[in-house]
Design a protein around this motif. Structure first.
Motif, PDB file in Angstrom:
ATOM      1  N   SER A 107       7.675  17.551  59.367  1.00  0.00           N
ATOM      2  CA  SER A 107       7.727  16.128  59.669  1.00  0.00           C
ATOM      3  C   SER A 107       6.412  15.515  59.215  1.00  0.00           C
ATOM      4  CB  SER A 107       7.933  15.909  61.165  1.00  0.00           C
ATOM      5  OG  SER A 107       7.973  14.538  61.466  1.00  0.00           O
ATOM      6  N   VAL A 108       6.499  14.434  58.417  1.00  0.00           N
ATOM      7  CA  VAL A 108       5.312  13.783  57.876  1.00  0.00           C
ATOM      8  C   VAL A 108       5.348  12.310  58.252  1.00  0.00           C
ATOM      9  CG1 VAL A 108       4.001  13.220  55.793  1.00  0.00           C
ATOM     10  CG2 VAL A 108       5.241  15.392  55.924  1.00  0.00           C
ATOM     11  N   ASP A 109       4.262  11.802  58.770  1.00  0.00           N
ATOM     12  CA  ASP A 109       4.137  10.382  59.076  1.00  0.00           C
ATOM     13  C   ASP A 109       2.671  10.021  58.909  1.00  0.00           C
ATOM     14  OD1 ASP A 109       4.056   7.808  60.024  1.00  0.00           O
ATOM     15  OD2 ASP A 109       5.245   8.207  61.816  1.00  0.00           O
ATOM     16  N   LYS A 110       2.344   9.449  57.742  1.00  0.00           N
ATOM     17  CA  LYS A 110       0.929   9.165  57.487  1.00  0.00           C
ATOM     18  C   LYS A 110       0.780   8.061  56.447  1.00  0.00           C
ATOM     19  CE  LYS A 110       0.367  12.721  53.879  1.00  0.00           C
ATOM     20  NZ  LYS A 110      -0.386  13.927  53.496  1.00  0.00           N
ATOM     21  N   PRO A 111      -0.366   7.386  56.452  1.00  0.00           N
ATOM     22  CA  PRO A 111      -0.642   6.377  55.424  1.00  0.00           C
ATOM     23  C   PRO A 111      -0.961   7.050  54.096  1.00  0.00           C
ATOM     24  CG  PRO A 111      -2.526   6.623  56.875  1.00  0.00           C
ATOM     25  CD  PRO A 111      -1.437   7.463  57.465  1.00  0.00           C
ATOM     26  N   LEU A 112      -0.627   6.342  53.015  1.00  0.00           N
ATOM     27  CA  LEU A 112      -0.859   6.872  51.669  1.00  0.00           C
ATOM     28  C   LEU A 112      -1.253   5.729  50.743  1.00  0.00           C
ATOM     29  CD1 LEU A 112       2.170   9.241  50.965  1.00  0.00           C
ATOM     30  CD2 LEU A 112      -0.208   9.954  51.250  1.00  0.00           C
ATOM     31  N   THR A 113      -1.801   6.090  49.607  1.00  0.00           N
ATOM     32  CA  THR A 113      -1.996   5.125  48.533  1.00  0.00           C
ATOM     33  C   THR A 113      -0.848   5.312  47.551  1.00  0.00           C
ATOM     34  OG1 THR A 113      -4.386   5.197  48.786  1.00  0.00           O
ATOM     35  CG2 THR A 113      -3.539   4.324  46.717  1.00  0.00           C
ATOM     36  N   ILE A 114       0.078   4.366  47.548  1.00  0.00           N
ATOM     37  CA  ILE A 114       1.283   4.451  46.705  1.00  0.00           C
ATOM     38  C   ILE A 114       1.319   3.209  45.823  1.00  0.00           C
ATOM     39  CG2 ILE A 114       3.790   4.662  46.657  1.00  0.00           C
ATOM     40  CD1 ILE A 114       2.709   7.038  47.967  1.00  0.00           C
ATOM     41  N   PRO A 115       0.765   3.265  44.617  1.00  0.00           N
ATOM     42  CA  PRO A 115       0.663   2.059  43.799  1.00  0.00           C
ATOM     43  C   PRO A 115       1.969   1.605  43.154  1.00  0.00           C
ATOM     44  CG  PRO A 115      -0.269   3.947  42.653  1.00  0.00           C
ATOM     45  CD  PRO A 115       0.076   4.421  44.029  1.00  0.00           C
ATOM     46  N   THR A 116       2.891   2.565  42.840  1.00  0.00           N
ATOM     47  CA  THR A 116       4.101   2.214  42.096  1.00  0.00           C
ATOM     48  C   THR A 116       5.306   2.995  42.631  1.00  0.00           C
ATOM     49  OG1 THR A 116       3.795   3.965  40.453  1.00  0.00           O
ATOM     50  CG2 THR A 116       2.736   1.828  39.997  1.00  0.00           C
ATOM     51  N   HIS A 117       6.495   2.549  42.223  1.00  0.00           N
ATOM     52  CA  HIS A 117       7.713   3.267  42.579  1.00  0.00           C
ATOM     53  C   HIS A 117       7.727   4.663  41.942  1.00  0.00           C
ATOM     54  CE1 HIS A 117       9.045  -0.795  43.668  1.00  0.00           C
ATOM     55  NE2 HIS A 117       9.961  -0.219  44.411  1.00  0.00           N
ATOM     56  N   LYS A 118       7.220   4.769  40.724  1.00  0.00           N
ATOM     57  CA  LYS A 118       7.184   6.065  40.051  1.00  0.00           C
ATOM     58  C   LYS A 118       6.308   7.038  40.832  1.00  0.00           C
ATOM     59  CE  LYS A 118       6.761   8.185  35.507  1.00  0.00           C
ATOM     60  NZ  LYS A 118       6.541   7.938  34.064  1.00  0.00           N
ATOM     61  N   PHE A 119       5.180   6.557  41.299  1.00  0.00           N
ATOM     62  CA  PHE A 119       4.295   7.390  42.111  1.00  0.00           C
ATOM     63  C   PHE A 119       5.006   7.816  43.394  1.00  0.00           C
ATOM     64  CE2 PHE A 119       0.953   8.531  44.973  1.00  0.00           C
ATOM     65  CZ  PHE A 119      -0.087   9.011  44.189  1.00  0.00           C
ATOM     66  N   ALA A 120       5.746   6.867  44.006  1.00  0.00           N
ATOM     67  CA  ALA A 120       6.467   7.159  45.251  1.00  0.00           C
ATOM     68  C   ALA A 120       7.492   8.267  45.037  1.00  0.00           C
ATOM     69  CB  ALA A 120       7.151   5.894  45.764  1.00  0.00           C
ATOM     70  N   LEU A 121       8.280   8.161  43.961  1.00  0.00           N
ATOM     71  CA  LEU A 121       9.301   9.172  43.705  1.00  0.00           C
ATOM     72  C   LEU A 121       8.686  10.524  43.383  1.00  0.00           C
ATOM     73  CD1 LEU A 121      12.087   7.224  41.798  1.00  0.00           C
ATOM     74  CD2 LEU A 121      12.292   8.403  43.975  1.00  0.00           C
ATOM     75  N   LYS A 122       7.592  10.515  42.668  1.00  0.00           N
ATOM     76  CA  LYS A 122       6.911  11.788  42.373  1.00  0.00           C
ATOM     77  C   LYS A 122       6.388  12.426  43.660  1.00  0.00           C
ATOM     78  CE  LYS A 122       5.619  11.186  37.529  1.00  0.00           C
ATOM     79  NZ  LYS A 122       4.513  11.108  36.543  1.00  0.00           N
ATOM     80  N   TYR A 123       5.931  11.590  44.580  1.00  0.00           N
ATOM     81  CA  TYR A 123       5.462  12.122  45.865  1.00  0.00           C
ATOM     82  C   TYR A 123       6.628  12.736  46.635  1.00  0.00           C
ATOM     83  CZ  TYR A 123       2.695  12.572  50.096  1.00  0.00           C
ATOM     84  OH  TYR A 123       2.038  13.088  51.177  1.00  0.00           O
ATOM     85  N   ILE A 124       7.783  12.061  46.608  1.00  0.00           N
ATOM     86  CA  ILE A 124       8.976  12.585  47.274  1.00  0.00           C
ATOM     87  C   ILE A 124       9.376  13.924  46.672  1.00  0.00           C
ATOM     88  CG2 ILE A 124      11.452  12.185  47.642  1.00  0.00           C
ATOM     89  CD1 ILE A 124      10.727   9.142  47.704  1.00  0.00           C
TER      90      ILE A 124
END
Length: 394
Positions: free
Chosen positions: A49-66
């Motif tokens: 379970s993960v719940d934390k703030p992040l630096t997510i500049p773009t949708h591409k970055f978000a999907l790569k993180y996922i």
């Protein structure tokens, strides 16, 4: 088959990974406020379970993180990207072109782009999610599931506007309807619960965006949102129904630019415009403190819903069930109470004690002698998208 469902918003990505056809959720999560300094990831699975703030500049970055979470050797749900065989994407506006779920091609993406102006808050980010997913999941099949598809059963007399025929014939200007994935899911749940395939149902989807559907025999027969997701009920920042001559008055008399008017009606109206607050919880809290603007806004919100219920009871010549769903519909006891008060003429009688309860699954909140069932049904658009994606590619 492992199916990844993506619901890409303007500043968020919601996702769920399913094992189909078992409908087993392997993991789910949300990345919010993409491009903001307060971006956040919430991820849940049997392994972590993960719940934390992040630096997510773009949708591409978000999907790569996922993807990184999915592939994590200790906590991930897949060992390689190739295990994900299909990706299902929510797309808000499908226009007159898409009547069902389709495999995504370059032509499909072009059509989605053509509809940007009709769903400016949604279709651009939906397409962005598709493009990024294609670059990451290169071997997976990609499916588009359209909010408008469920409403293709609305009859001509209900979807045609009383404007010159050429606008429908040549330009496809008509009522399309939205939130179809949600309305389809919860109405089928209600049909199963009632054990009545011919049930006359009014489905009320209340979130930041709101809509109400008249559903008979499992098919959409009318809907509050129209050519675009702007009209109908009062929403978080959208005005809902107005007299369209107001637009001409703002432009021609008050000297607003058209883009300014669009911004006002789309982003600065609704509950925000009425109260200065965008979160219903804040509005309810302020109303309890005596804030007259917030009290009035809540009354206006419920009154608008009541008017649509009355019109849809007339259109269907009866009513068996009302559904409350989505974030506000599922969680706001006050809104449900305000909507259902003084509606006994339609056989709608709310039980206050039942309404104050909470439970997983379907919650029935009507009095025992109520002619109409009042159901709170949690929507699950991601599961509906997974089902349609699996059915397309199985």
């Amino acid at each position: 088959m492992k199916v990844l469902v993506l619901n890409t918003g303007s500043s968020s990505v919601k996702y769920q990974l399913f094992k189909m056809p078992e409908e087993l959720v392997l993991c789910s999560g949300t990345i919010e406020r993409i491009g903001d300094t307060e971006a956040r990831i919430r991820h849940n699975s049997s392994k972590c379970s993960v719940d934390k703030p992040l630096t997510i500049p773009t949708h591409k970055f978000a999907l790569k993180y996922i993807v990184g979470l999915l592939l994590d050797k200790d906590k991930g749900e897949v060992q390689s990207i190739e295990e994900i065989e299909a990706v299902g994407h929510r797309v808000v506006h499908g226009g007159h072109t898409f009547k069902s779920t389709v495999e995504i091609t370059s032509e499909v993406k072009s059509k989605i782009k053509e509809l940007f102006t009709l769903a400016p808050l949604h279709n651009p980010s939906n397409l962005e999610g598709i493009n990024v997913a294609e670059s990451i999941f290169k071997k997976a099949k990609q499916a588009a599931i359209f909010d408008t598809s469920f409403h293709q059963t609305i009859p001509l007399k209900a979807y045609k506007y009383a404007i010159p025929n050429e606008f429908l014939d040549n330009h496809h200007i008509r009522l399309f309807g939205f939130h179809g994935t949600s309305h389809k899911y919860v109405s089928q749940k209600a049909i199963d619960y009632l054990d009545n395939k011919k049930a006359k149902i009014i489905s009320i989807h209340l979130g930041n965006g709101c809509s109400i559907s008249a559903i008979r025999n499992g098919e959409s027969k009318d809907h509050s949102l129209g050519f675009s997701p702007f009209n109908g009920l009062i929403m978080g920042t959208r005005s809902g129904d107005i007299d369209h001559t107001l637009i001409f008055y703002l432009v021609n008399t008050l000297n607003y630019e058209l883009d300014e008017v669009k911004s006002i009606l789309q982003s600065k109206s609704g509950m925000l415009g009425l109260t200065g607050f965008n979160d219903l919880r804040d509005i309810i809290a302020e109303a309890k403190r005596g804030n007259k603007k917030c009290k009035l806004a809540l009354e206006m919100n419920a009154y608008r819903i009541k008017k649509y219920i009355g019109s849809y009871v007339a259109a269907m010549n009866g009513l068996d069930c009302i559904i409350f769903t989505a974030g506000i519909g599922e969680n706001s006891k006050l809104i449900r109470e305000m909507v259902c008060s003084e509606m006994d003429i339609f056989g709608i009688e709310l039980d206050e004690e039942k309404n104050n309860k909470s439970k997983s699954g379907i919650l029935e909140i009507n009095k025992n002698n109520s002619k109409v069932k009042i159901l709170v049904i949690p929507t699950n658009e991601e599961l509906e998208i997974a089902r349609q994606t699996f059915d397309l590619f199985k």
